[in-house]
Every structure is written in C-alpha cells, then in structure tokens.
Design a protein around this motif. Structure first.
Motif, short mmCIF file in Angstrom:
data_model
loop_
_atom_site.label_atom_id
_atom_site.label_comp_id
_atom_site.label_asym_id
_atom_site.label_seq_id
_atom_site.Cartn_x
_atom_site.Cartn_y
_atom_site.Cartn_z
N THR A 231 0.84 -1.20 0.00
CA THR A 231 0.00 0.00 0.00
C THR A 231 0.88 1.25 0.00
O THR A 231 0.59 2.22 -0.72
N ARG B 174 1.31 10.49 -3.58
CA ARG B 174 -0.05 10.69 -4.10
C ARG B 174 -0.75 11.83 -3.37
O ARG B 174 -0.43 12.15 -2.22
N THR C 153 -6.77 13.00 -1.59
CA THR C 153 -7.96 12.18 -1.85
C THR C 153 -7.61 10.86 -2.52
O THR C 153 -8.27 9.84 -2.28
N ASP C 154 -6.58 10.85 -3.37
CA ASP C 154 -6.12 9.59 -3.95
C ASP C 154 -5.65 8.64 -2.85
O ASP C 154 -5.93 7.44 -2.87
N TYR D 72 -6.59 8.62 0.32
CA TYR D 72 -7.75 8.11 1.05
C TYR D 72 -8.27 6.84 0.38
O TYR D 72 -8.53 5.81 1.04
N GLU D 73 -8.47 6.90 -0.92
CA GLU D 73 -9.08 5.79 -1.64
C GLU D 73 -8.17 4.57 -1.65
O GLU D 73 -8.63 3.42 -1.50
N ILE D 74 -6.88 4.78 -1.85
CA ILE D 74 -5.93 3.65 -1.89
C ILE D 74 -5.90 2.93 -0.55
O ILE D 74 -5.92 1.69 -0.48
N ALA E 233 -8.23 2.94 1.83
CA ALA E 233 -9.51 2.29 2.09
C ALA E 233 -9.65 1.00 1.29
O ALA E 233 -10.14 -0.02 1.80
N ARG E 234 -9.22 1.01 0.02
CA ARG E 234 -9.29 -0.21 -0.81
C ARG E 234 -8.42 -1.32 -0.24
O ARG E 234 -8.71 -2.50 -0.42
N HIS F 18 -14.40 13.39 2.42
CA HIS F 18 -14.31 12.31 1.45
C HIS F 18 -14.96 11.03 1.99
O HIS F 18 -14.81 10.70 3.17
N PRO F 19 -15.66 10.28 1.15
CA PRO F 19 -16.34 9.06 1.62
C PRO F 19 -15.40 8.04 2.25
O PRO F 19 -15.83 7.26 3.11
N SER F 20 -14.14 8.02 1.82
CA SER F 20 -13.20 7.03 2.36
C SER F 20 -12.58 7.47 3.68
O SER F 20 -11.85 6.70 4.30
#
Length: 779
Positions: free
Chosen positions: A131, A153, A156-157, A159-161, A163-164, A200-202
């Motif tokens: 990660t 990164r 917001t990028d 956050y998404e990485i 969370a995934r 942000h949702p994540s």
C-alpha cells in the motif's frame, strides 16, 4: 445505564484509545533507545486498550516489535530462552492480552498533509508495504521512517488507496501543521478541494489538536457537526497524542510540537471489545455519541510532568500511607522556605504509581491540622480534590506570605534539596536569614545606602508573556504597562534589549559593574552631546535587584553622584545603536514600498559558504527536485573541485549538516499565505523568539498597524516569488533589505523551499546568520 451523560449499551463499555503513536522507527523520534516493550508498558500505565503504531511513511516499527516477539517465541520452542528473555516474552504476552496494537503508518501526501492509515493486526506487513508503494513511497525508504517523501499521491487519492487496502483512514492533526485543513488553506485551493479533504467518503475521522481551544471556522471540531452549509456530512472528530516519546516533556525541552507522551491525548470509544473490527464498524457508522474526547486541564498536565521525572525542588509527590500523611507537613514547611510550591498527595514517588486517596475529606483535615500545629509562621495553603486516571488526589499549593525562615514547633528548619525534603544545614540557614534581612528593614549590611531612585532614565519593572509576546512594565518618570519590544523605540527599545540579554544569560553583568557599596555603574556612553549611564543596585546579599538604563547625571542623589565622580576618568562608549534615528520598522512601511536599495541593479551577490573543506554555492529548483552546486577543497586547500547540480538523493548527512541552518532567534516568519473562501489573503506567522506559530490564519486588516507582524505580511506579499537578484547569498543563506538595526534574512532549505525571516535584530544574530552579515561587511 449512563456514564458522564453518555448512555452505555448493554455489552458495550468505554475503551480508551490512542491511535497516533510513533516509535523509534520514525526518524524524528525523540528517544531512539526506547524499547517496544516500554511503549506497551507506558500504554498500560495510561490505561489504553487500543493503540496504533503510526511511523512516518513506514510500518517498520510494528514489524520490528513482531520480529522481536517471534524471535523470543522461536527460542522458547527450542528451550533456549535466558531468564531475561523469558521475562520479556511473558511481559509481551501479558500486555498484548490487554492491549490491541494496530499496525499502520502516517503518510505524507503530495502537498505535505499527513494521513493516518490503520490496519488489522493480522494484516501481513508485506501487504501494508505494498500500500505504501502504491502511495508513492520509494522502496528504499520503506524502512526509514522518513518525515518527508517527494512525489507521493494527493490527499484524496491516498484516502481511496488506503480504504481499498482495508485500512481505516484518519486525517492526522487536521487543524495543525501538516494537517489537511491547514494545508488546503495554505495552498489556497478551491472550496471543493477543501471539502473533499475533510468530507471524502473514504475518510473515517478527523484528528484535532488543541481539541477544546476556540478556533476559527475550518479549524474547529464543531465545524464538522453536519450543520454547516457545504460541510453536510458529520465527521467523527477525535484526538491522538502524536507521541514521539514515552512521556510528556516540558514545553521548553526540544521540539515543542513533539512534547506529548503516549496517552496524553486520547479518545474514548464505546464498543463491545477492543478490536480492529469493532473500531472500524464504529467509525463507519453514524453513532457519534459512542465517541468522546476527554478534556484535560493544566493541573493534570502538571501531574503528568511530575510523574515523568520533571519535578523540581518546588514539586513533591507523596503516597497515601499513614507514614506519608504524617510527614507531609515537612514538605509544606520546606516549600514555604523555598518561596512556595505544590504537593500532590496520592502518587507514590518511587515508580510514580497512582494510589489515590481513599478518604480525601479525612486526609485533607489531617493535613490542614498538622500544618497549623507544626509550622510557624503559618504558610498559606490551598487544597483541591482532583480526579486523575480514575483516582482522587489532593493537590496542595503552598505560598509564603511572610519572609522565610519557616520552622517547626521544635525549632527545626526543613528545605528542599533537589527532589528531597531535608533538615537545613548551617549554610542553608544562613542563606534564609540573609534573605529575611534583605527583604526586611535596612540593616548594617546596607552600608547606609537605601535605594534612591534616579530622576531620569527607565527601569524594566516587570515582564510577562501573553499570547506568545513579552509585555514589559517600563518605569519612565511614570509607569507604563503593556509595552512590547516591537512597539518600543529609542531608550525603551534599548532598555528592553539589554534586559532581555540579562534575562537570557547573554551578558555577565557582574563582571562589568564597578561598585561603590550597593550602588554600581554598569556603563557610560554618549548620546548626542550628553553622557548617559546604566546604573545598578544590589541588595544586602549582593543580588542585583534594580537596573536603570539611560540615566542622566542631573538630579541624582549623593550616593550616585559619589559613584560617578570616582569614574570620571573612565572611557565613555559610543552611542548605542538603538538610540540612532532608525525607527523600529522601515519608514515607508505603511505604503508597502520596499525599503531596500532595489534601484541598484548590482545589489544581489553570491558567494560560497564553506565549512571545513566542503562548500555550498547554491540550491536550484529543478523538475525532479532540488539540485545542489557543491565544491570540495583538497587537503592543502590550494585547489577546488566543483560538483554542479547534485541531486537530493546523492546528498549525504555530512553535506546536510552544512546545508541545514537553525532559524534565527529574532524576527517573524510568514509560515503560509492562502486565500480564504472570500478571496481574502490570510497569513500564518511564527514568532522566532518563542517558536510559537499562530493558531489561526490572520487577515491583513486584522493585524495591528505598525507591528513587525504587519511589516512581515506586507513584505511577504512582495516576496511570494523571491527575486534572487535582490538577495546577497552566502551559499543557501542570504539577506535583503538591510536596515540599521534590523535585516530581512533568507534561508533555502534542503528541499529547495525558501524561508524569509523578517525584521531580525542585527545585534541578536548568532552562528551562520551573524557570519553572513560579517561576510558582506554588514556588522
């Protein structure tokens, strides 16, 4: 069932957590020799049940702890454990049965904002590192705990990485340095970008510093309650210690930002168990009443500091045993002889265990009666019941309304010697008696010289620090309170400058004064066509208790006149710089014009800065990061080899020690400028004298006219794109706009970022900054 107004579900309980803890795997950790076992032991002492290791851009701290435990378990299976190794393994197992340790990291995003990523304990280290690689952390830095990593990164990028990858995402110290709120304000990004960074949702939660301190909008937890237009998603708002050491240190020790210890700032979570799954489920829900942030007051921090070994001769810890309670009056007596102090009853001194006071009312009455019966004269004491870590303590504050000595009813004097209360020896008794004489009526030790105030000049009567600025009470034929150094001019400015030199130990006044009894002449100097004097007075103990600056000889009493007449033949110094007709700020400050010789095209200049054989010519900005123009002399110093355009990753620690320069101790730095939602520019300042950074951004129109802060803001607008042709560079440090008593300084750091320090006082510069001005003949 309810607790402190919060309903508790059946099968749930309040669990204390600190989700932001660093370890020695972070490069800026303050105590690199601390063990991971000690970190867990401190977490247990602070009653934490969930903690997270969040080292900078690395999960190596958690990895090292697991490696140590795995190694001990391997030795146990092979029956090769030593006694000490067996003890360590059992202690690890005991603590990990109580405390859940989450692996994670504190990621530095592209523009500098920090993000916490937390994972389940069974998440493989290799996947967490994968990660980090996705986030842009280079493979060679995965184990370094580096605070700064280029080209990562965006927020917001990231956050998404995270969370995934199954992690929880928390915006670290969102309203502090390197927080998503602060960084978006500094970068002047759009309102949509700021909303994304905090909504942000994540994103699972926002972590705040100074949680209960009033802030302006964007920087207050209350702003994210779901009732603010455009910020409609209610956020979980928490706090974490961001601990870079085991226990809290004093504010003046080292990096003030990293003064907190493990558990100093924690959050309480209502959950069925202290597991990652329960925590993630809570922060993914909308049950905001299951999260609470306890508020600690200054007295609790005081106890933390005393327990961490920072207690002084004016601070005492005592347990609750009958023997301790029966002898606390001696501590009170000793503190009264020291001028006052604090006793905390309910904490063992050895090991600092919190035992509490089972019957505080009875204990308080016993302590009060003992003080009244045992001590004469009576000190003034106040007793306060305080709750600390779930136990009742008694805080006794001791004051000495009368001049010491204080003694017991059988004539024994107690004093504090280091951290112990002891019977005073002969020398200590003499000192107490001398103090009584000095603070009482005149005596034969006075040599008949009662103090007679001069009728001219000024005296600094008192000094106190408020909101990061020193305020002085100046006696100038009248008493004037609330004077700041920035506002003082002429004689006042000179007096404050000399007073600060004395306060901070930069001048040894005792070696410079010429005495006649208790009256002294410090220095004589010429101001215009008159001679002025700095005079001093000492008490019966020889301690200087008054300093008078800029005194004229007219109206002086007989004793002062006799002193000056004895020194008629002494040399007279030149006029101090503070008296010359140089205002504290440039005369054309208010119209925003540059007070520098910018009309001279050859003002800018560049020279090598050498240390030993190594030299730095300049740091240049390039697409792939900063580039360094370096040089080396041979051993004889007769020839030089140049190394142009060296990339950052080739710079060794030896070169970094040349490049890095400490901030000057005087002036104002504009930390950031940004546009708010109304398009107004806001400024964040650092006071270089105190190191304090303003909590909230300032608008230019809110800054007091004529202050150094206003000058710095206006000059920063013109320096937003620094014109290097107007800087005299000495390697990566330089100056521009030199004034008679002040100068604006420039520092280009190892990342190629420029820092401008405005209105630095020349006479207080030291180290490289003083050498810089000497290099160009400015001193």
């Amino acid at each position: 069932m309810t607790t402190n107004g919060h309903a508790v579900r059946e099968g749930y309980r309040w669990i204390r957590a600190d989700l932001h803890i660093h370890t020695p795997a972070s490069e800026d950790y303050a105590e690199p020799n601390v063990s991971y076992l000690e970190i867990l032991q401190e977490a247990e002492r602070r009653e934490l049940e969930i903690i997270a290791f969040t080292d900078h851009n690395s999960v190596h701290g958690y990895e090292k702890m697991r490696q140590e435990i795995d190694f001990l378990q391997t030795l146990e299976r092979a029956q090769r454990l030593t006694e000490d190794e067996q003890r360590r393994l059992h202690e690890y197992q005991r603590l990990l049965d109580k405390i859940t340790v989450l692996p994670g990291f504190e990621f530095t995003s592209h523009f500098g904002a920090h993000i916490l990523a937390l994972f389940a304990p069974d998440r493989p280290i290799s996947l967490i590192e994968a990660t980090l690689l996705q986030l842009g952390v280079p493979p060679d830095l995965l184990k370094h705990g580096a605070c700064s990593v280029p080209d990562t990164r965006h927020v917001t990028d990231a956050y998404e990485i995270i969370a995934r990858a199954g992690g929880m995402v928390i915006a670290a110290h969102a309203n502090g340095p390197n927080g998503v709120i602060t960084e978006t304000l500094r970068m002047g990004t759009s309102g949509q970008a700021r909303i994304a960074a905090t909504q942000h949702p994540s994103l699972h939660a926002l972590e705040f510093v100074n949680f209960y301190t009033d802030h302006e909008k964007f920087t207050s937890p209350g702003f994210y309650n779901g009732k603010t237009e455009h910020y409609e998603r209610r956020m979980f708002c928490i706090q974490g210690s961001d601990a870079h050491r085991l226990r809290r240190t004093t504010a003046g020790d080292g990096n003030a930002w990293h003064k907190h210890g493990i558990g100093d700032r924690y959050v309480e979570l209502q959950m069925p168990a202290n597991t990652f799954a329960a925590l993630k489920a809570l922060l993914a829900s909308s049950e905001f009443d299951r999260v609470r942030v306890p508020k600690r007051d200054q007295k609790q921090w005081e106890v933390d500091t005393m327990r961490a070994g920072q207690s002084s001769e004016r601070q005492v810890l005592r347990g609750n045993s009958p023997e301790a309670l029966d002898t606390i009056w001696r501590d009170v007596l000793a503190l009264a002889n020291m001028g006052g102090g604090v006793v905390i009853v309910g904490i063992e001194e050895q090991g600092a265990g919190v035992v509490g006071i089972p019957h505080p009312e009875q204990a308080s009455e016993l302590l009060r009666r003992q003080v009244q019966e045992q001590i004469t004269p009576q000190p003034y004491i106040t007793m306060e019941l305080m709750n600390y870590e779930g136990r009742d303590l008694i805080r006794m504050e001791v004051r000495a309304p009368e001049t010491p000595p204080y003694m017991s009813r059988d004539g024994v004097l107690y004093v504090r010697r280091g951290s112990e209360t002891v019977v005073a020896d002969r020398g200590e008794i003499i000192q107490l008696c001398r103090r009584a004489i000095a603070e009482g009526a005149s005596s034969p030790l006075d040599n008949g010289q009662d103090l007679e105030l001069p009728r001219s000049g000024v005296e600094i009567v008192s000094a106190q620090k408020r909101a990061g600025s020193w305020l002085y009470e100046v006696r100038d034929l009248r008493t004037t309170a609330g004077v700041t150094r920035e506002r003082a001019q002429g004689l006042w400015s000179y007096a404050i400058s000399r007073y600060e030199d004395l306060r901070d130990g930069r001048i040894d006044i005792q070696s410079q004064v010429k005495w006649r009894g208790r009256l002294g002449l410090w220095r004589a100097y010429r101001q215009g066509n008159r001679t002025k004097y700095d005079l001093v007075h000492r008490d019966a103990n020889g301690v200087i208790d008054h300093v008078f600056f800029g005194v004229s000889d007219w109206g002086l009493g007989e004793g002062w006149q006799a002193l000056l007449s004895e020194r008629d033949g002494d040399a007279i110094e030149q006029e101090p710089r503070a008296f010359r007709d140089d205002p504290p700020f440039p005369p054309d400050l208010m119209n925003g014009e540059l007070p520098s010789p910018e009309s001279e095209p050859d003002w800018g200049e560049r020279r090598y800065r050498w240390r030993g054989r190594g030299g730095l010519w300049q740091i240049q900005d390039a697409e792939d990061g900063p580039r360094f123009d370096l040089a080396m002399k041979d051993k004889e110093g007769t020839s030089t080899q140049e190394f142009p355009s060296v990339p950052r990753d080739k710079i060794t620690d030896a070169w970094l020690s040349l490049i890095r320069v400490q901030r000057p101790r005087t002036g104002i730095e504009v930390v950031s400028m940004s546009n708010d939602e109304n398009g107004e520019i806001r400024f964040v300042f650092r006071n270089l004298r105190t190191g304090e950074v303003s909590n909230a951004p300032w608008r230019l129109q809110d800054i007091e006219d004529g202050t150094v802060r206003q000058y710095a803001a206006r000059m920063a607008l013109q320096d937003s794109e620094l014109d290097e042709q107007k800087v005299r560079w000495w390697g990566n440090v330089g100056y521009l706009r030199p004034m008679r008593s002040q100068v604006d300084l420039v520092y280009r750091d190892e990342n190629g970022v420029d820092h401008v320090y405005y209105a630095a006082r020349r006479d207080e510069l030291a180290g490289e900054w003083r050498e810089l001005l000497e290099e160009f003949g400015e001193l």
